[in-house]
Design a protein around this motif. Structure first.
Motif, PDB file in Angstrom:
ATOM      1  N   ILE A   1      -2.005   3.796  10.074  1.00 56.60           N
ATOM      2  CA  ILE A   1      -3.394   4.254   9.856  1.00 56.60           C
ATOM      3  C   ILE A   1      -4.286   3.452   8.766  1.00 56.60           C
ATOM      4  CG2 ILE A   1      -4.832   6.188   8.755  1.00 56.60           C
ATOM      5  CD1 ILE A   1      -2.308   8.230   9.594  1.00 56.60           C
ATOM      6  N   ASP A   2      -3.484   2.857   7.705  1.00 53.29           N
ATOM      7  CA  ASP A   2      -4.228   1.986   6.633  1.00 53.29           C
ATOM      8  C   ASP A   2      -4.753   0.659   7.565  1.00 53.29           C
ATOM      9  OD1 ASP A   2      -5.109   1.361   4.128  1.00 53.29           O
ATOM     10  OD2 ASP A   2      -3.308   0.264   3.666  1.00 53.29           O
ATOM     11  N   ALA A   3      -4.043   0.163   8.439  1.00 52.04           N
ATOM     12  CA  ALA A   3      -4.355  -0.995   9.251  1.00 52.04           C
ATOM     13  C   ALA A   3      -5.377  -0.867  10.002  1.00 52.04           C
ATOM     14  CB  ALA A   3      -3.126  -1.479  10.050  1.00 52.04           C
ATOM     15  N   LEU A   4      -5.765   0.407  10.616  1.00 50.89           N
ATOM     16  CA  LEU A   4      -6.954   0.895  11.435  1.00 50.89           C
ATOM     17  C   LEU A   4      -8.033   1.075  10.575  1.00 50.89           C
ATOM     18  CD1 LEU A   4      -5.370   3.252  13.899  1.00 50.89           C
ATOM     19  CD2 LEU A   4      -6.653   1.307  14.694  1.00 50.89           C
ATOM     20  N   ASN A   5      -7.831   1.670   9.444  1.00 50.74           N
ATOM     21  CA  ASN A   5      -8.870   1.863   8.507  1.00 50.74           C
ATOM     22  C   ASN A   5      -9.425   0.412   8.026  1.00 50.74           C
ATOM     23  OD1 ASN A   5      -8.937   4.688   8.640  1.00 50.74           O
ATOM     24  ND2 ASN A   5      -7.786   4.957   6.883  1.00 50.74           N
ATOM     25  N   THR A   6      -8.473  -0.389   7.728  1.00 50.62           N
ATOM     26  CA  THR A   6      -8.884  -1.690   7.140  1.00 50.62           C
ATOM     27  C   THR A   6      -9.690  -2.570   8.118  1.00 50.62           C
ATOM     28  OG1 THR A   6      -6.936  -1.691   5.540  1.00 50.62           O
ATOM     29  CG2 THR A   6      -8.083  -3.683   6.012  1.00 50.62           C
ATOM     30  N   PHE A   7      -9.087  -2.471   9.392  1.00 50.60           N
ATOM     31  CA  PHE A   7      -9.693  -3.178  10.308  1.00 50.60           C
ATOM     32  C   PHE A   7     -11.180  -2.846  10.512  1.00 50.60           C
ATOM     33  CE2 PHE A   7     -10.961  -3.370  14.849  1.00 50.60           C
ATOM     34  CZ  PHE A   7     -10.828  -4.907  15.303  1.00 50.60           C
ATOM     35  N   TYR A   8     -11.372  -1.453  10.454  1.00 48.92           N
ATOM     36  CA  TYR A   8     -12.793  -0.871  10.451  1.00 48.92           C
ATOM     37  C   TYR A   8     -13.505  -1.175   9.273  1.00 48.92           C
ATOM     38  CZ  TYR A   8     -12.095   0.430  15.204  1.00 48.92           C
ATOM     39  OH  TYR A   8     -11.746   0.291  16.787  1.00 48.92           O
ATOM     40  N   GLY A   9     -13.173  -1.736   8.298  1.00 48.67           N
ATOM     41  CA  GLY A   9     -13.864  -1.977   7.224  1.00 48.67           C
ATOM     42  C   GLY A   9     -13.783  -0.917   6.034  1.00 48.67           C
ATOM     43  N   LYS A  10     -12.775   0.055   6.135  1.00 48.67           N
ATOM     44  CA  LYS A  10     -12.762   1.073   5.245  1.00 48.67           C
ATOM     45  C   LYS A  10     -11.213   1.312   4.638  1.00 48.67           C
ATOM     46  CE  LYS A  10     -16.742   2.796   5.982  1.00 48.67           C
ATOM     47  NZ  LYS A  10     -17.514   3.025   4.890  1.00 48.67           N
ATOM     48  N   PRO A  11     -10.746   0.149   4.018  1.00 49.21           N
ATOM     49  CA  PRO A  11      -9.530   0.077   3.323  1.00 49.21           C
ATOM     50  C   PRO A  11      -9.162   1.245   2.306  1.00 49.21           C
ATOM     51  CG  PRO A  11     -10.760  -1.589   2.347  1.00 49.21           C
ATOM     52  CD  PRO A  11     -11.644  -0.850   3.528  1.00 49.21           C
ATOM     53  N   ASP A  12     -10.276   1.677   1.606  1.00 53.26           N
ATOM     54  CA  ASP A  12      -9.927   2.522   0.608  1.00 53.26           C
ATOM     55  C   ASP A  12      -9.793   4.071   0.833  1.00 53.26           C
ATOM     56  OD1 ASP A  12      -9.708   0.599  -1.198  1.00 53.26           O
ATOM     57  OD2 ASP A  12     -11.798   0.497  -1.375  1.00 53.26           O
ATOM     58  N   VAL A  13      -9.973   4.697   2.176  1.00 48.73           N
ATOM     59  CA  VAL A  13      -9.923   5.946   2.606  1.00 48.73           C
ATOM     60  C   VAL A  13      -8.637   6.493   2.310  1.00 48.73           C
ATOM     61  CG1 VAL A  13     -10.001   7.517   4.640  1.00 48.73           C
ATOM     62  CG2 VAL A  13     -11.645   5.678   4.588  1.00 48.73           C
ATOM     63  N   PRO A  14      -8.448   7.399   1.645  1.00 47.46           N
ATOM     64  CA  PRO A  14      -7.291   8.098   1.475  1.00 47.46           C
ATOM     65  C   PRO A  14      -6.380   8.282   2.406  1.00 47.46           C
ATOM     66  CG  PRO A  14      -9.045   9.070  -0.161  1.00 47.46           C
ATOM     67  CD  PRO A  14      -9.502   8.494   0.947  1.00 47.46           C
ATOM     68  N   ILE A  15      -5.125   8.274   2.450  1.00 49.21           N
ATOM     69  CA  ILE A  15      -4.176   8.786   3.352  1.00 49.21           C
ATOM     70  C   ILE A  15      -3.008   9.424   2.754  1.00 49.21           C
ATOM     71  CG2 ILE A  15      -2.552   7.620   5.233  1.00 49.21           C
ATOM     72  CD1 ILE A  15      -4.334   5.264   5.232  1.00 49.21           C
ATOM     73  N   GLY A  16      -2.670  10.579   3.376  1.00 50.49           N
ATOM     74  CA  GLY A  16      -1.550  11.332   3.036  1.00 50.49           C
ATOM     75  C   GLY A  16      -0.499  11.442   3.998  1.00 50.49           C
ATOM     76  N   ALA A  17       0.772  11.596   3.610  1.00 48.62           N
ATOM     77  CA  ALA A  17       1.792  11.540   4.540  1.00 48.62           C
ATOM     78  C   ALA A  17       2.523  12.808   4.421  1.00 48.62           C
ATOM     79  CB  ALA A  17       2.863  10.417   4.045  1.00 48.62           C
ATOM     80  N   VAL A  18       2.771  13.515   5.536  1.00 51.85           N
ATOM     81  CA  VAL A  18       3.747  14.748   5.726  1.00 51.85           C
ATOM     82  C   VAL A  18       5.129  14.434   5.141  1.00 51.85           C
ATOM     83  CG1 VAL A  18       4.796  14.211   7.834  1.00 51.85           C
ATOM     84  CG2 VAL A  18       4.516  16.703   7.132  1.00 51.85           C
ATOM     85  N   ARG A  19       5.739  15.298   4.314  1.00 52.42           N
ATOM     86  CA  ARG A  19       7.111  15.184   3.877  1.00 52.42           C
ATOM     87  C   ARG A  19       7.922  16.368   4.739  1.00 52.42           C
ATOM     88  NH1 ARG A  19       5.085  11.301   1.607  1.00 52.42           N
ATOM     89  NH2 ARG A  19       4.617  11.326  -0.494  1.00 52.42           N
ATOM     90  N   ASN A  20       9.027  15.862   5.223  1.00 53.62           N
ATOM     91  CA  ASN A  20       9.989  16.775   5.943  1.00 53.62           C
ATOM     92  C   ASN A  20       9.337  17.119   7.325  1.00 53.62           C
ATOM     93  OD1 ASN A  20      12.268  16.505   4.360  1.00 53.62           O
ATOM     94  ND2 ASN A  20      11.071  17.707   2.794  1.00 53.62           N
ATOM     95  N   GLY A  21       8.643  16.361   7.910  1.00 55.55           N
ATOM     96  CA  GLY A  21       7.888  16.794   9.120  1.00 55.55           C
ATOM     97  C   GLY A  21       8.746  16.788  10.576  1.00 55.55           C
ATOM     98  N   VAL A  22       8.223  17.148  11.522  1.00 60.41           N
ATOM     99  CA  VAL A  22       9.005  17.385  12.791  1.00 60.41           C
ATOM    100  C   VAL A  22       9.230  16.220  13.678  1.00 60.41           C
ATOM    101  CG1 VAL A  22       8.496  19.769  12.946  1.00 60.41           C
ATOM    102  CG2 VAL A  22       6.844  18.181  14.188  1.00 60.41           C
ATOM    103  N   THR A  23       8.382  15.182  13.337  1.00 61.26           N
ATOM    104  CA  THR A  23       8.426  13.831  14.173  1.00 61.26           C
ATOM    105  C   THR A  23       9.041  12.461  13.494  1.00 61.26           C
ATOM    106  OG1 THR A  23       6.059  13.668  14.019  1.00 61.26           O
ATOM    107  CG2 THR A  23       6.923  14.822  15.996  1.00 61.26           C
ATOM    108  N   PRO A  24       9.994  12.131  13.364  1.00 63.41           N
ATOM    109  CA  PRO A  24      10.266  11.269  12.471  1.00 63.41           C
ATOM    110  C   PRO A  24      10.767   9.965  13.342  1.00 63.41           C
ATOM    111  CG  PRO A  24      12.411  12.552  12.747  1.00 63.41           C
ATOM    112  CD  PRO A  24      11.228  13.287  13.357  1.00 63.41           C
ATOM    113  N   LYS A  25      10.531  10.075  14.470  1.00 67.42           N
ATOM    114  CA  LYS A  25      10.656   8.842  15.510  1.00 67.42           C
ATOM    115  C   LYS A  25       9.564   8.035  15.364  1.00 67.42           C
ATOM    116  CE  LYS A  25      13.783  11.278  18.557  1.00 67.42           C
ATOM    117  NZ  LYS A  25      14.181  11.866  20.146  1.00 67.42           N
ATOM    118  N   PRO A  26       9.985   6.481  15.636  1.00 66.12           N
ATOM    119  CA  PRO A  26       8.855   5.627  15.410  1.00 66.12           C
ATOM    120  C   PRO A  26       7.806   5.569  16.514  1.00 66.12           C
ATOM    121  CG  PRO A  26      10.894   4.621  16.240  1.00 66.12           C
ATOM    122  CD  PRO A  26      11.373   5.977  15.866  1.00 66.12           C
ATOM    123  N   GLY A  27       7.813   6.165  17.656  1.00 67.29           N
ATOM    124  CA  GLY A  27       6.881   5.873  18.439  1.00 67.29           C
ATOM    125  C   GLY A  27       6.559   4.583  19.155  1.00 67.29           C
TER     126      GLY A  27
END
Length: 185
Positions: free
Chosen positions: A70-96
């Motif tokens: 997400i941070d790479a995408l935001n940075t690519f679009y010129g918005k590197p400082d958009v706050p990003i939050g992460a789930v803890r103990n979520g349901v999808t830990p696989k890498p995708g």
């Protein structure tokens, strides 16, 4: 993919032509497939047109590289400082399929897609970020766009008052959110 395309067209129609940019929080399970990246790209395009203001992005994908992507995408679009939050103990830990892009490097060792946030462990908790972001906004001014699992929003609704707001989750949402746009099948 058809559902997401229809969802994105609906979102674009809602956000264009408004007098003031829509204040937007994007909640996503970034990394399971490419449609969430396309949705975030569209949000950045709408922001560039003045239709919305991206306040924060929260990930419901419990893999450490989801927020890096997400941070790479935001940075690519010129918005590197958009706050990003992460789930803890979520349901999808696989890498995708797509998260490894966040770690790709050039021959000199630099990142192909620059970003500062390298892991979900370094990101704030998604619910804390949602509460902080909502508390800082005018009443009935925020649109939440949710395209992943409902983990973060369910936990937000169950949240207790904290240093950001004296309101419990349901009251905070009722006071600050003007619309909730959900991609649901």
């Amino acid at each position: 993919m058809k559902k997401l395309t229809a969802f994105l067209l609906l979102l674009a129609s809602m956000l264009t032509g408004t007098a003031e940019p829509v204040r937007l929080i994007f909640d996503t399970d970034m990394g399971n497939d490419i449609d969430d990246a396309m949705a975030l790209a569209m949000i950045h395009s709408l922001e560039a047109r003045g239709a919305c203001k991206l306040l924060a992005v929260t990930s419901t994908k419990d893999h450490p590289k989801s927020v890096a992507y997400i941070d790479a995408l935001n940075t690519f679009y010129g918005k590197p400082d958009v706050p990003i939050g992460a789930v803890r103990n979520g349901v999808t830990p696989k890498p995708g399929k797509y998260l490894q892009v966040a770690d790709e490097t050039n021959p000199n060792g630099s990142l192909v897609y620059p970003h500062d946030l390298r892991s979900g462990e370094d990101a704030p908790d998604a619910v804390a970020l949602l509460r902080k972001t909502l508390a800082s906004q005018p009443d009935h001014s925020v649109a939440i766009v949710q395209v992943g699992f409902f983990t973060n929003l369910a936990r937000l609704l169950k949240s207790e008052p904290d240093e950001y707001s004296k309101l419990a989750g349901p009251e905070l949402v009722a006071k600050k959110v003007k619309s909730l746009v959900i991609m649901a099948g």
